[in-house]
Design an enzyme around this catalytic site. Sequence first.
Site: not given
Ligand code: UT7
Length: 331
Positions: A115, A255, A285
């Site tokens: 990225c 980004h 993204n």
């Molecule tokens: O561009 C290159 C660099 N990449 C980035 O900068 C991305 C950085 N990371 C992020 O933007 C975020 O971490 C994400 C958008 C990928 C995820 O958001 P988050 O707030 O960190 O969510 P999480 O991974 O902590 O997950 C929270 C909950 C989990 O459920 P439990 O364990 O709390 O029950 C996940 O299983 O949300 C769940 N979850 C979803 N729920 C609905 C994960 N993906 C989804 C989804 N829809 N698509």
Amino acid sequence: MAPKAAITAVGGYVPEYRLTNKILETMVDTSDEWIISRTGIEERRILKGEGLGTSFMGLKAIDELLQKRGIKGAEIDAVVFCTTTGDMPVAANAAYVCSEIGADHAFGFDLQAACSGFLYGLFTGSQYIETGKFKKVLVVGADKMSSIIDYQDRTTCIIFGDGAGAVLLEPNEEGLGLQDSILRSDGSGREFLYIKAGGSMYPASEESVAKREHFVHQEGQQVFKFAVTNMAEVSARIMERNNLKADDVAFLVPHQANKRIIDATAKRMGIGPEKVMLNIHRYGNTTNGTLPLCLWDYEKQLKKGDNLIFSAFGGGFTWGSIYLSWAYDPA
Ligand code: UT7
């Protein structure tokens, strides 16, 4: 005085097909509400069509750029094609692009820094101008992320989209253009964001395909933590070391990975939301496409002399920030 490398034209392209959050709800266990609140994304564009790769989008962006600048491809000296999804593992997109636009005396190569690719490419391309060796360098940022995303994995398929942007770099004798850059990398981050198979460690095999190892794997929370801290830190630092106050900055060009990361970066820089380029809600993204597509969308709002701070973070890890003065008024 050595010339600075200024952006003198911008082109962009996004495919027509819109993959909305509502459509994703029918593909994986997710919701429009979750995606918007956690990422800020409403829809992304997907390139459809047999045999169309990243170069197809890059060439569209370049065609528009050449038209706007009123020059022919033959005048281009070099092409830096920043991508994580080249048309093929071997045979650089840049070489193909040079031939397609008729840049017959140019050289070109692909640059892969996930990225942060376009940010690295902007710096790299600028060096060719600053040395005085070249006069017209194209820096392209393009990715067909849909080709490496697992549409059964809700943690990644909601984030990425396809798109391309391109800028032209030319020498500027008025002191406008790239002013300063901070580029960083940290290989300990590769365990959190990678594609396991298809490289030299784990070449493609029936097993790797069956195990879905050719798709992006991301530990979202880990990457988020590093991204939030590092993007904000380099953006604030580049302002400090150039004595830039919030009032001196016209726009942050961040980004587009997650709106929460962008907000945190702007906050750390002390700038308001009106100075933040944002299109993540429309394209998601697009990896190497995000920064040039921001310029493409905001070009009409930019004036000669405006100070821009570019900032990116990506797999590798790679990250950094560039301070650039805009070199032209809207047409
Ligand atoms: O561009 C290159 C660099 N990449 C980035 O900068 C991305 C950085 N990371 C992020 O933007 C975020 O971490 C994400 C958008 C990928 C995820 O958001 P988050 O707030 O960190 O969510 P999480 O991974 O902590 O997950 C929270 C909950 C989990 O459920 P439990 O364990 O709390 O029950 C996940 O299983 O949300 C769940 N979850 C979803 N729920 C609905 C994960 N993906 C989804 C989804 N829809 N698509």
